[in-house]
Design a protein around this motif. Structure first.
Motif, PDB file in Angstrom:
ATOM      1  N   THR A 185      10.574  -0.820   0.120  1.00  0.00           N
ATOM      2  CA  THR A 185       9.967   0.002   1.176  1.00  0.00           C
ATOM      3  C   THR A 185      10.027  -0.662   2.546  1.00  0.00           C
ATOM      4  O   THR A 185       9.588  -0.088   3.535  1.00  0.00           O
ATOM      5  CB  THR A 185       8.504   0.314   0.826  1.00  0.00           C
ATOM      6  OG1 THR A 185       7.935  -0.867   0.279  1.00  0.00           O
ATOM      7  CG2 THR A 185       8.395   1.455  -0.155  1.00  0.00           C
ATOM      8  N   SER A 238       6.101   3.153   4.012  1.00  0.00           N
ATOM      9  CA  SER A 238       7.445   2.690   4.349  1.00  0.00           C
ATOM     10  C   SER A 238       7.372   1.962   5.689  1.00  0.00           C
ATOM     11  O   SER A 238       6.677   2.388   6.610  1.00  0.00           O
ATOM     12  CB  SER A 238       8.413   3.868   4.430  1.00  0.00           C
ATOM     13  OG  SER A 238       8.000   4.772   5.425  1.00  0.00           O
ATOM     14  N   SER A 256       0.831  -1.209   0.000  1.00  0.00           N
ATOM     15  CA  SER A 256       0.000   0.000   0.000  1.00  0.00           C
ATOM     16  C   SER A 256       0.866   1.261   0.000  1.00  0.00           C
ATOM     17  O   SER A 256       0.383   2.344   0.335  1.00  0.00           O
ATOM     18  CB  SER A 256      -0.910   0.016   1.232  1.00  0.00           C
ATOM     19  OG  SER A 256      -1.500  -1.236   1.442  1.00  0.00           O
ATOM     20  N   ASN A 257       2.145   1.084  -0.338  1.00  0.00           N
ATOM     21  CA  ASN A 257       3.081   2.213  -0.459  1.00  0.00           C
ATOM     22  C   ASN A 257       3.437   2.923   0.836  1.00  0.00           C
ATOM     23  O   ASN A 257       3.777   4.100   0.828  1.00  0.00           O
ATOM     24  CB  ASN A 257       2.580   3.246  -1.473  1.00  0.00           C
ATOM     25  CG  ASN A 257       2.890   2.784  -2.872  1.00  0.00           C
ATOM     26  OD1 ASN A 257       3.944   2.169  -3.101  1.00  0.00           O
ATOM     27  ND2 ASN A 257       1.973   3.034  -3.789  1.00  0.00           N
TER      28      ASN A 257
END
Ligand code: ADP
Ligand code: MG
Length: 227
Positions: A58, A33, A30-31
């Protein structure tokens, strides 16, 4: 603002490291980090699982001991969207410090009497910290390795005992080959090879629902704090 999640149990084997990677994979997909803090002396995540050529960019992994864990969490909060702490399975200072410094404590347990006893002790630790602080930590049991089909009487009884004791239940994760494979292939669920591992789609879907359930208890706890 970042969120710190601690996988906590004072016994080995209920699924802390596995569920750490499952959640890290969902957040990375889900982007967000993600920093995984491997605070288990065995370093299963840092040394065995983590391979930068296979894990998403990430996701970062660092290690910690009982004396560095608080500072590692504080630094993780500044630099990452999500920090997931994986502690060792013993009643230790590492466990206590990990729990103390986290926003959300997930207590993985198999539906057995032994695991429940341990989960209740960990829940009591969180309750004790919450009773003495203004900020409240979200927490609850995550039943793990639940067979997808038939459940035994011991499992039903264990689940009922937890509810009767008033311990929040966050989610139920099934027993699946795909969860074992994330360690064999040193990667996250969404990066497993569909030709080599069966049932990835179901595990992924379950992983996303698990992350949603975690978000929900965090929001509920914040709302209670405000009220
Ligand atoms: N939901 C699951 N389905 C299948 N196997 C699982 C599941 N959760 C954990 N396991 C397996 O159980 C064992 C212990 O899990 P692990 O995550 O290492 O526990 P812990 O970190 O709490 O000691 C590992 O072999 C792991 O692959
Ligand atoms: Mg572990």
């Amino acid at each position: 603002m970042s969120t710190v999640i601690c996988m906590a149990s004072s016994k080995g084997g209920p699924g802390k490291s596995t569920l750490t990677v499952v959640l890290a994979g969902v957040y990375a997909a889900s982007n967000y980090s993600v920093l995984i803090i491997d605070a288990d002396a065995q370093q299963r995540l840092a040394s065995e699982w983590y391979d930068p050529s296979r894990a998403p960019d990430t996701i970062s992994v660092t290690t910690a001991t009982h004396s560095t864990i608080a500072e590692k969490i504080a630094r993780g909060r500044e630099a990452y969207d999500v920090v997931i702490v994986d502690v060792e399975g013993s009643a230790s200072l590492t466990l206590a410090n990990g729990v103390y410094n986290s926003d959300c404590i997930l207590i993985p347990a198999n539906k057995s009497t032994m695991d429940l006893k341990d989960a209740m002790a960990t829940a009591a630790l969180v309750q004790q910290y919450n009773a003495n602080s203004a900020t409240q930590r979200a927490y609850g049991i995550v039943w793990n390795r639940v067979p997808p089909a038939l459940k035994s009487r011991e499992m039903d009884n264990t689940a009922r005992t937890a509810i009767d004791a008033g311990i929040p239940i966050v989610f139920e994760v099934c027993e699946r080959d795909a969860y074992r494979s994330i360690f064999s292939f040193s990667t996250t669920l969404n990066r497993l090879d569909k030709k080599e591992v069966p049932g990835i789609a179901k595990a992924l879907e379950e992983g996303f629902r698990f992350a949603e359930a975690v978000a929900e208890i965090i929001v509920q706890t914040q709302q209670k704090e405000v009220a």
